[in-house]
Scaffold this active site. Structure first.
Site, PDB file in Angstrom:
ATOM      1  N   ARG A 124       0.855  -1.178   0.000  1.00  0.00           N
ATOM      2  CA  ARG A 124       0.000   0.000   0.000  1.00  0.00           C
ATOM      3  C   ARG A 124       0.895   1.233   0.000  1.00  0.00           C
ATOM      4  O   ARG A 124       1.933   1.247   0.676  1.00  0.00           O
ATOM      5  CB  ARG A 124      -0.907   0.028   1.235  1.00  0.00           C
ATOM      6  CG  ARG A 124      -2.112  -0.904   1.156  1.00  0.00           C
ATOM      7  CD  ARG A 124      -3.125  -0.433   0.094  1.00  0.00           C
ATOM      8  NE  ARG A 124      -4.311  -1.259   0.021  1.00  0.00           N
ATOM      9  CZ  ARG A 124      -4.480  -2.297  -0.818  1.00  0.00           C
ATOM     10  NH1 ARG A 124      -3.523  -2.629  -1.666  1.00  0.00           N
ATOM     11  NH2 ARG A 124      -5.614  -2.962  -0.834  1.00  0.00           N
ATOM     12  N   HIS A 140      -1.113   0.504  -9.805  1.00  0.00           N
ATOM     13  CA  HIS A 140      -1.780  -0.444  -8.887  1.00  0.00           C
ATOM     14  C   HIS A 140      -2.369  -1.635  -9.660  1.00  0.00           C
ATOM     15  O   HIS A 140      -3.578  -1.867  -9.625  1.00  0.00           O
ATOM     16  CB  HIS A 140      -2.877   0.270  -8.076  1.00  0.00           C
ATOM     17  CG  HIS A 140      -3.188  -0.419  -6.782  1.00  0.00           C
ATOM     18  ND1 HIS A 140      -3.594   0.248  -5.648  1.00  0.00           N
ATOM     19  CD2 HIS A 140      -3.164  -1.741  -6.441  1.00  0.00           C
ATOM     20  CE1 HIS A 140      -3.808  -0.620  -4.675  1.00  0.00           C
ATOM     21  NE2 HIS A 140      -3.551  -1.840  -5.119  1.00  0.00           N
ATOM     22  N   GLU A 144      -3.401   7.783  -4.034  1.00  0.00           N
ATOM     23  CA  GLU A 144      -3.829   7.340  -5.373  1.00  0.00           C
ATOM     24  C   GLU A 144      -5.116   8.025  -5.784  1.00  0.00           C
ATOM     25  O   GLU A 144      -5.989   8.240  -4.941  1.00  0.00           O
ATOM     26  CB  GLU A 144      -4.021   5.821  -5.363  1.00  0.00           C
ATOM     27  CG  GLU A 144      -2.696   5.100  -5.285  1.00  0.00           C
ATOM     28  CD  GLU A 144      -2.833   3.585  -5.267  1.00  0.00           C
ATOM     29  OE1 GLU A 144      -3.849   3.059  -5.749  1.00  0.00           O
ATOM     30  OE2 GLU A 144      -1.916   2.951  -4.777  1.00  0.00           O
TER      31      GLU A 144
HETATM   32  C1  DGY Z   1      -5.540  -5.848  -3.080  1.00  0.00           C
HETATM   33  O1  DGY Z   1      -6.203  -6.845  -3.353  1.00  0.00           O
HETATM   34  O2  DGY Z   1      -5.475  -5.386  -1.939  1.00  0.00           O
HETATM   35  C2  DGY Z   1      -4.783  -5.195  -4.183  1.00  0.00           C
HETATM   36  O3  DGY Z   1      -4.129  -4.065  -3.801  1.00  0.00           O
HETATM   37  C3  DGY Z   1      -5.689  -4.982  -5.359  1.00  0.00           C
HETATM   38  O4  DGY Z   1      -5.511  -6.129  -6.038  1.00  0.00           O
END
Ligand code: DGY
Length: 324
Positions: A238, A285, A267
């Site tokens: 993240r 992402h 984002e």
């Molecule tokens: C998640 O699943 O948390 C990713 O960041 C998106 O695929």
């Protein structure tokens, strides 16, 4: 009467059809998420919400829709949902682990390779018509084969990355607040080290931890300064796990050599300095973005939803205490 579910944003059609077999579906079939006010309005009267990481699911939203029993996130990460607030209100929350592990690990490894071997820069160089002749030191980067990889977070995805690293003859160090058993460490060929040691020793550092108050800005100026000037940082966890301004500065001043990023602090905004730098590979992402995996994530979110609404335990419940 059938229960109603709101799907907040476009998902794969199989999952919508599957939900429609058992519940009434209010489908916001758009790539744009619903603004907070519209989300509140549309959720009112519903029993469930299928949401995505771009939806902020907080206490005011839950209070606007007191009939909601299940919140099903189409993602493994769930920092967009206030889980304690949901638990207080007896709402089940679910995510989509497992199905995206290998796809996400593939992308993390792609970023390791791409940033280490300066792939983005090399492609831009060629497309700009600058390739005039082969040179011994043209776009030379850093070997992946035989290098030391530091993995922050040895959960499913961290382990899948470690497995890939063994194919590249890498020494793999890891740090995680929860140490794996000796058996798992042996099977994966990984060594547990303190966080600072990992930063000092690694040629590549890859992040695979959830975003929590403890991991916010896990990597900031001090941590970057511990890294080798030849080191590469990869983040597909993240965005806020990394202090983006500190990273941009470290990349610009040569504190570290390069970075590969899939996620960003705010984002879809990316720190403007990162956009200007040659030594960073940046993608939007897409770690879990294969058609098969994204379809599976949508299906799993639908299965979690239907199980919860039917009074069964959803396979991927995040707050099982609401079932007690
Ligand atoms: C998640 O699943 O948390 C990713 O960041 C998106 O695929």
């Amino acid at each position: 009467m059938l229960q109603s579910v709101l799907i907040s944003k476009h998902i794969y059609g199989e999952a919508v059809a599957f939900l429609r077999e058992s519940v009434r579906v209010d489908y916001h079939d758009s790539d744009e998420g619903l603004p907070a006010r519209d989300l509140r309005q549309r959720l009112s009267g519903k029993a469930g919400l299928v949401c995505q990481l771009t939806d902020r699911v907080d206490a005011p939203l839950m209070d606007a829709a007191p009939g909601v029993k299940v919140i099903s996130n189409v993602a493994v990460g769930f920092d967009n949902i206030d889980i304690p607030a949901a638990t207080e209100r007896g709402i089940m929350c679910t995510n989509t682990p497992g199905v995206l592990t290998n796809t996400t690990a593939d992308l993390a490894f792609t970023l390791i390779l791409a940033a280490g071997r300066r792939l983005g820069e090399a492609e831009r160089y060629l497309r700009a018509g600058r390739y005039k002749q082969w040179r011994v030191d043209l776009l030379t980067g850093w070997d992946i084969w035989g290098a030391t990889l530091g993995v922050f977070g040895m959960g499913r995805i961290g382990q899948a990355v470690a497995r890939r690293a063994s194919g590249f003859n890498m020494r793999v160090l890891y740090y995680d607040p929860f140490r794996q058993s000796e058996r798992v460490e042996r099977e994966l060929g990984v060594e547990y080290v303190p966080k600072d040691e990992l930063l000092v020793q690694s040629d590549f550092v890859t992040l695979h931890c959830a975003l929590t108050p403890e991991t916010r800005h896990l990597i900031s100026t001090g941590e970057l300064q511990l890294m080798k000037p030849t080191a590469v940082l990869v983040n597909s966890s993240r965005g806020p796990v990394v202090d983006e301004a500190a990273l941009a500065d470290a990349l610009a001043t040569g504190t570290i050599a390069a970075a590969g990023l899939d996620v960003y602090e705010n984002e879809p905004h990316v720190h403007p300095q990162l956009l200007e730098l040659e030594n960073v590979v940046i993608v939007p992402h897409i770690a879990s973005a294969s058609i098969r995996t994204r379809t599976r994530m949508c299906m799993l979110a639908a299965e979690n939803m239907l199980a919860g609404l039917a009074g069964r335990r959803p396979p991927n419940i995040l707050n099982p205490e609401v079932l007690e």
